[in-house]
Design an enzyme around this catalytic site. Structure first.
Site, PDB file in Angstrom:
ATOM      1  N   GLU A 207      -9.505   8.650  14.918  1.00  0.00           N
ATOM      2  CA  GLU A 207      -8.737  10.761  15.504  1.00  0.00           C
ATOM      3  C   GLU A 207      -8.981  11.174  14.038  1.00  0.00           C
ATOM      4  O   GLU A 207     -10.635  11.930  14.691  1.00  0.00           O
ATOM      5  CB  GLU A 207      -7.669  10.788  15.683  1.00  0.00           C
ATOM      6  CG  GLU A 207      -7.803  12.319  16.236  1.00  0.00           C
ATOM      7  CD  GLU A 207      -6.666  12.676  16.424  1.00  0.00           C
ATOM      8  OE1 GLU A 207      -6.641  13.749  16.293  1.00  0.00           O
ATOM      9  OE2 GLU A 207      -5.255  12.315  16.967  1.00  0.00           O
TER      10      GLU A 207
ATOM     11  N   ASP B 181     -13.061  13.116  14.019  1.00  0.00           N
ATOM     12  CA  ASP B 181     -13.396  14.778  13.487  1.00  0.00           C
ATOM     13  C   ASP B 181     -13.959  14.578  12.549  1.00  0.00           C
ATOM     14  O   ASP B 181     -15.079  15.828  13.225  1.00  0.00           O
ATOM     15  CB  ASP B 181     -12.265  15.223  13.861  1.00  0.00           C
ATOM     16  CG  ASP B 181     -11.695  16.768  13.419  1.00  0.00           C
ATOM     17  OD1 ASP B 181     -11.837  17.344  14.516  1.00  0.00           O
ATOM     18  OD2 ASP B 181     -11.527  16.949  12.610  1.00  0.00           O
TER      19      ASP B 181
ATOM     20  N   GLU C 274     -12.448  11.438  20.015  1.00  0.00           N
ATOM     21  CA  GLU C 274     -12.912  11.132  18.077  1.00  0.00           C
ATOM     22  C   GLU C 274     -12.058   9.950  17.446  1.00  0.00           C
ATOM     23  O   GLU C 274     -12.925   9.452  16.975  1.00  0.00           O
ATOM     24  CB  GLU C 274     -11.648  12.415  18.007  1.00  0.00           C
ATOM     25  CG  GLU C 274     -12.387  13.670  18.028  1.00  0.00           C
ATOM     26  CD  GLU C 274     -11.143  15.261  17.657  1.00  0.00           C
ATOM     27  OE1 GLU C 274     -11.455  16.002  17.381  1.00  0.00           O
ATOM     28  OE2 GLU C 274      -9.926  14.892  16.996  1.00  0.00           O
TER      29      GLU C 274
ATOM     30  N   ASP D 295      -8.532  13.967  21.570  1.00  0.00           N
ATOM     31  CA  ASP D 295      -8.073  12.925  20.971  1.00  0.00           C
ATOM     32  C   ASP D 295      -8.621  11.367  20.567  1.00  0.00           C
ATOM     33  O   ASP D 295      -9.067  10.781  19.441  1.00  0.00           O
ATOM     34  CB  ASP D 295      -6.691  13.084  20.189  1.00  0.00           C
ATOM     35  CG  ASP D 295      -6.075  13.908  20.348  1.00  0.00           C
ATOM     36  OD1 ASP D 295      -6.831  15.146  19.524  1.00  0.00           O
ATOM     37  OD2 ASP D 295      -5.203  14.096  20.288  1.00  0.00           O
TER      38      ASP D 295
END
EC number: 3.1.26.3
Length: 226
Positions: free
Chosen positions: A41, A45, A117, A114
């Protein structure tokens, strides 16, 4: 994990994994296993932010940094990622611990966002930056075509405050009504009281700030400003 569900997910993502274990890790919440998706994640991101920033830079050559930042924030914020997750039917694929399953974690926006990502991070590690850039841009094609600079890209709390001030109305009040989950994975529920809306408007998020933004966005919708 059901191979039919996983294969459907890969079709919706537009990508088939060579390293199947990366896909499984990306779908694994920390409540289910010590080999969870939080590092993926973190990576995803950063990749998502870069890809969207690069796309906006080339699409809007005359737009200043402030407007581009606000457009990027709109495109990468949690509720946008959760929308993508629902388009992928991602909730059915999540690996959650018993507590999260019982509390409906497969529907929770923060977990869905989440995981998107984490999937970005996993696809990058399974392929290369060019492949994940192409995939992200395909996911975002409609949203990138529809987005434009201007006041609408300001965050919901700012837009709500400016609207109320412009109409000489009191500023909204935000109240935390519930916090659930462990310290590393909390979900906040906020009630936002707005003049002109009879009942408090509810918003949820993985932080107080995100929950307040979600509540403000719902208030804007009720005021028909969204």
């Amino acid at each position: 994990m059901n191979p039919i569900v996983i294969n459907r997910l890969q079709r919706k993502l537009g990508y088939t994994f060579d390293q199947y274990d990366l896909l499984i890790q990306a779908l694994t919440h920390r409540s289910a296993s010590s080999k969870h998706n939080e590092r993926l994640e973190f990576l995803g991101d950063s990749i998502l932010s870069f890809v969207i920033a690069n796309a906006l830079y080339h699409r809007f050559p005359r737009v200043d940094e402030g407007d581009m930042s606000r457009m990027r924030a709109t495109l990468v914020r949690g509720n946008t990622l959760a929308e993508l997750a629902r388009e992928f039917e991602l909730g059915e694929c999540l690996r959650l611990g018993p507590g999260e399953l019982k509390s409906g974690g497969y529907r929770r926006e923060s977990i869905l966002a989440d995981t998107v990502e984490a999937l970005i991070g996993a696809i990058f590690l399974d392929s290369d930056i060019q492949s994940i850039e192409r995939i992200i841009l395909s996911w975002y094609e409609t949203r990138l075509n529809e987005i434009s600079p201007g006041d609408k890209q300001k965050d919901p709390k700012t837009r709500l405050q400016e609207y109320l001030q412009g109409h000489h109305l009191p500023l909204p009040s935000y109240l935390v009504v519930m916090v659930r989950g462990e310290a590393h994975d909390q979900e906040f529920t906020i009630h936002c009281q707005v003049s002109g809306i009879e009942q408090p408007v509810k918003g949820t998020g993985s932080s107080r700030r995100k929950a307040e933004q979600a509540a403000a966005e719902q208030a804007l919708k009720q005021l028909e400003l969204e």
